[in-house]
Design an enzyme around this catalytic site. Sequence first.
Site, PDB file in Angstrom:
ATOM      1  CG  ASP A 134      53.051  68.652  57.685  1.00  0.00           C
ATOM      2  OD1 ASP A 134      52.242  68.301  57.108  1.00  0.00           O
ATOM      3  OD2 ASP A 134      53.273  68.131  59.039  1.00  0.00           O
ATOM      4  CB  CYS A 191      46.634  51.024  39.981  1.00  0.00           C
ATOM      5  SG  CYS A 191      47.282  50.381  41.662  1.00  0.00           S
ATOM      6  CB  CYS A 194      46.078  53.191  47.626  1.00  0.00           C
ATOM      7  SG  CYS A 194      45.336  54.103  46.449  1.00  0.00           S
ATOM      8  CB  CYS A 214      42.908  58.644  57.687  1.00  0.00           C
ATOM      9  SG  CYS A 214      44.639  58.207  57.361  1.00  0.00           S
ATOM     10  CB  CYS A 243      47.669  54.050  51.096  1.00  0.00           C
ATOM     11  SG  CYS A 243      48.060  55.585  51.820  1.00  0.00           S
ATOM     12  CB  CYS A 247      51.695  52.693  45.835  1.00  0.00           C
ATOM     13  SG  CYS A 247      52.146  53.654  44.403  1.00  0.00           S
TER      14      CYS A 247
END
Length: 381
Positions: A134, A191, A194, A214, A243, A247
């Site tokens: 990360d 799709c 989201c 966000c 989001c 899904c």
Amino acid sequence: MKGQRLKDWIMKQAADIGIDQIGFASADPFDELRQRLVQHRELGYESGFEESDLDLRTSPSKNLPSVKTIIAIALAYPSRMKNPPQSAPGAYRGIFARASWGKDYHHVLRQKLDELANRIKERIPTAELMSMVDTGALSDRAVAQRAGIGWSGKNTSIITHKFGSWVYLGEMLTNLSIPPDQPIEDGCGDCNRCIEACPTGALVGPGQLNAKACIAFLTQTKESIPTAWRKKIGNRLYGCDTCQTVCPKNRKLSFTHQKDFAPDPERVKPLLKPLLKMSNREFRQQYCEMAGSWRGKKPIQRNAIIALAHFRDQSAIPDLAELLAYDPRPVIRQTAAWALGEIGGSQAEKALRKAEHEEDEQVVREEINQALQTLEQQNEK
């Protein structure tokens, strides 16, 4: 040991360590990603938490000159908890995003990668290895996509066939030559759930995120959150899962085999009012093991104030009034003033009128004035 035999052996070690998925990718530069990152920067969509050097983010050899292969890993985490505590009048609760349930995933993935690295070094002493989780320079998602862990969804998450997007990602750069895996086909199709469900419209297009809008980013900032976004945050204390929860690839998926990620319901869905008076020591004792604690208590307390306004919790007015009058942090006073205006009532107005005469900080005074205007508008209805 070379080639496929080495790959098979590493995969066996990874399974033994408890790694849920592993994939192998070439160490070629991520040229397409670099183009997207340049555009992302030009549009002002960066959060500021990313590595700023685009060469480090897209050129594996800039991180490890001898790199030939990138080993990508994924660990699954739960999306549901058993018997979650419920909010009640006067006892409302906030929520931490699933990525902050259980122990901090950075530490857990790092431990897994370290164990895998130790086993590789024991077998091949000449191996050079560099792990990232990360906070490393490379894009975890770009590596995982190239390594066949999953595809990059329209919500910018890696979506796997088995675990959906409920996975943490990490990678290891190495000088070992290992046959790469093939990326898997995009599974999002037509799709757009989201994108349509994003509370702030931060998903500006398929796979394109304006990080500054966000909620996951906003809840981690230490500054005042723009007024336009506050009502969108709801009772979120850290992060946002919208989001992912909408899904279809995540439907009915929740994995509990990684015990480190098991949530403590009282920690991940805590009562809001106690958070307002929590000391630094109490905060560390309660939340230090969680990923959501990395920015300290101020963002969590600010978000708790916003959540109390979301619930229109009249019982919180004395606490909010106390913060407005005495808290040394302008961001907290500012948010408390806004919350009092949203909750409304004579008690809230009294606290705001008092602060109007005593507050010296201009940004807080402006927030107080705006809150009083909000109350006036409510009274006129």
